[in-house]
Scaffold this motif. Structure first.
Motif, short mmCIF file in Angstrom:
data_model
loop_
_atom_site.label_atom_id
_atom_site.label_comp_id
_atom_site.label_asym_id
_atom_site.label_seq_id
_atom_site.Cartn_x
_atom_site.Cartn_y
_atom_site.Cartn_z
N THR A 62 32.51 -12.47 26.01
CA THR A 62 32.68 -12.88 24.62
C THR A 62 33.65 -14.05 24.53
OG1 THR A 62 34.39 -11.20 24.39
CG2 THR A 62 32.16 -10.59 23.72
N PRO A 63 33.55 -14.86 23.50
CA PRO A 63 34.44 -16.02 23.37
C PRO A 63 35.91 -15.60 23.39
CG PRO A 63 32.62 -16.23 21.85
CD PRO A 63 32.54 -14.85 22.42
N VAL A 105 27.34 -19.16 32.10
CA VAL A 105 28.20 -19.90 31.18
C VAL A 105 28.44 -21.26 31.82
CG1 VAL A 105 30.40 -20.00 29.99
CG2 VAL A 105 29.31 -17.79 30.39
N GLU A 108 31.21 -26.43 31.12
CA GLU A 108 31.68 -27.10 29.92
C GLU A 108 32.13 -26.10 28.84
OE1 GLU A 108 28.44 -29.73 31.76
OE2 GLU A 108 28.81 -27.58 31.42
N ASP A 109 31.64 -24.85 28.93
CA ASP A 109 31.98 -23.82 27.93
C ASP A 109 33.07 -22.89 28.43
OD1 ASP A 109 30.08 -24.87 26.23
OD2 ASP A 109 28.52 -23.45 26.81
N THR A 110 33.89 -23.40 29.35
CA THR A 110 35.02 -22.64 29.88
C THR A 110 36.28 -23.51 29.88
OG1 THR A 110 34.83 -23.28 32.20
CG2 THR A 110 33.39 -21.51 31.44
N ASP A 126 34.65 -19.80 26.52
CA ASP A 126 34.86 -20.43 25.22
C ASP A 126 33.64 -20.37 24.31
OD1 ASP A 126 37.42 -21.07 25.99
OD2 ASP A 126 36.87 -23.09 26.70
N ALA A 127 32.48 -20.04 24.85
CA ALA A 127 31.26 -19.94 24.03
C ALA A 127 30.46 -18.75 24.52
CB ALA A 127 30.43 -21.21 24.12
N ALA A 128 29.94 -17.98 23.59
CA ALA A 128 29.22 -16.75 23.96
C ALA A 128 27.91 -17.09 24.65
CB ALA A 128 28.96 -15.91 22.71
#
Length: 301
Positions: A62-63, A105, A108-110, A126-128
């Protein structure tokens, strides 16, 4: 007088595929498949990641959550360890998905930097992620046994790549048609040679040879003859070792149109086609040469 389309239909009527042979797949470029190519293995061959990032279980990623990172999964012949509950594994594009993971994931979303970096102890999500997102399942593009390229396909570079991707290293293709080009006219001189009065360069012969090569034919040779019937008849007899003989000139109503004079009694049909230049045309199926090779179709140009 007939149309260009009607004349082309007459020429191609009765044409049959040439014998086939098995060749290395890269050597088949520009040739035509004699039989369909079926997938020998699935594409992708195994379930893998479509992104550089982290393999996770979507339900726990989860974010804002921090997950311990338990190792790297590079692309290549590796067998990744199963994903431990509540953890992540850093994974590269094309690497096999660890057992237990169901999502990727992207980096870029971490909180992690792009590019080369040491394996972190933990990663912040950072993004689900969505289960199945950025995951390429084995066989989702092509299943084993599926027809990838039908018979009659022209093998382009892209088709070769497709054949290799499903497991093929060779292909059965039709032999290239063997072509001889004969230009007629005592005024013709080979390319680059000096001209005497009344002479012109033989440009049509090389043009036809180049067009034939561009369409995948094997041009045995291109030659020119004078305006004598015996000379042209001898050249035509020799040329029948080819599958196709293409002639240039000598097919109209002039006093020295040797192609028509020699070939018409052999069964070559001469007609007027609704085009200019090139109105007088001819085509026909000649008898096999004495050496047993396949006869050629003679066509005036």
């Amino acid at each position: 007088m007939i149309t260009v389309e009607q004349h082309l239909a007459r020429i191609t009527d009765g044409v049959r595929p040439l014998p086939s042979e098995e060749v290395p797949i890269i050597d088949g470029v520009g040739r035509v498949l004699a039989e369909p190519l079926l997938a020998l293995h699935p594409v992708p061959p195994f379930t893998n990641s479509a992104m550089d990032g982290f393999a996770v279980r979507a339900a726990v990623a989860t974010p804002g959550v921090w997950l311990p990172v338990r190792g790297d999964v590079p692309a290549g012949p590796v067998e990744p360890a199963p994903l431990e509950p509540g953890t992540a594994q850093r994974i590269m594009t094309g690497a096999p998905l660890p057992e237990g993971a169901d999502a990727i994931v992207p980096v870029e979303d971490t909180d992690q930097p792009r590019g080369p970096a040491p394996l972190p102890e933990r990663v912040r999500i950072d993004a689900a992620p969505v289960a199945g997102r950025f995951v390429r399942r084995a066989g989702e593009d092509v299943a084993p046994g599926a027809e990838v390229l039908p018979a009659g396909t022209l093998l382009t570079p892209a088709a070769v790549a497709a054949a290799i991707s499903v497991g093929h290293g060779t292909a059965r293709v039709h032999r290239r048609p063997r072509v001889v080009v004969l230009s007629t006219g005592a005024e013709l001189r080979p390319a680059g040679e000096p001209l005497e009065p009344g002479q012109i360069p033989d440009s049509n012969g090389p043009l036809l040879a180049a067009l034939a090569r561009g369409e995948g034919a094997e041009v045995l040779y291109a030659a020119s003859t004078g305006d004598g019937t015996e000379e042209f008849a001898a050249a035509l007899h020799t040329a029948l070792a080819a599958d196709v003989v293409v002639t240039s000139g000598g097919a109209s109503a002039g006093a020295f149109d040797v192609v028509k004079e020699v070939a018409e009694p052999l069964g070559v049909e001469f007609v007027e086609v609704a085009m200019q230049p090139g109105k007088p045309q001819g085509h026909g199926w000649l008898q096999p040469a004495p050496d047993g090779e396949v006869a050629g179709a003679a066509a005036g140009a």
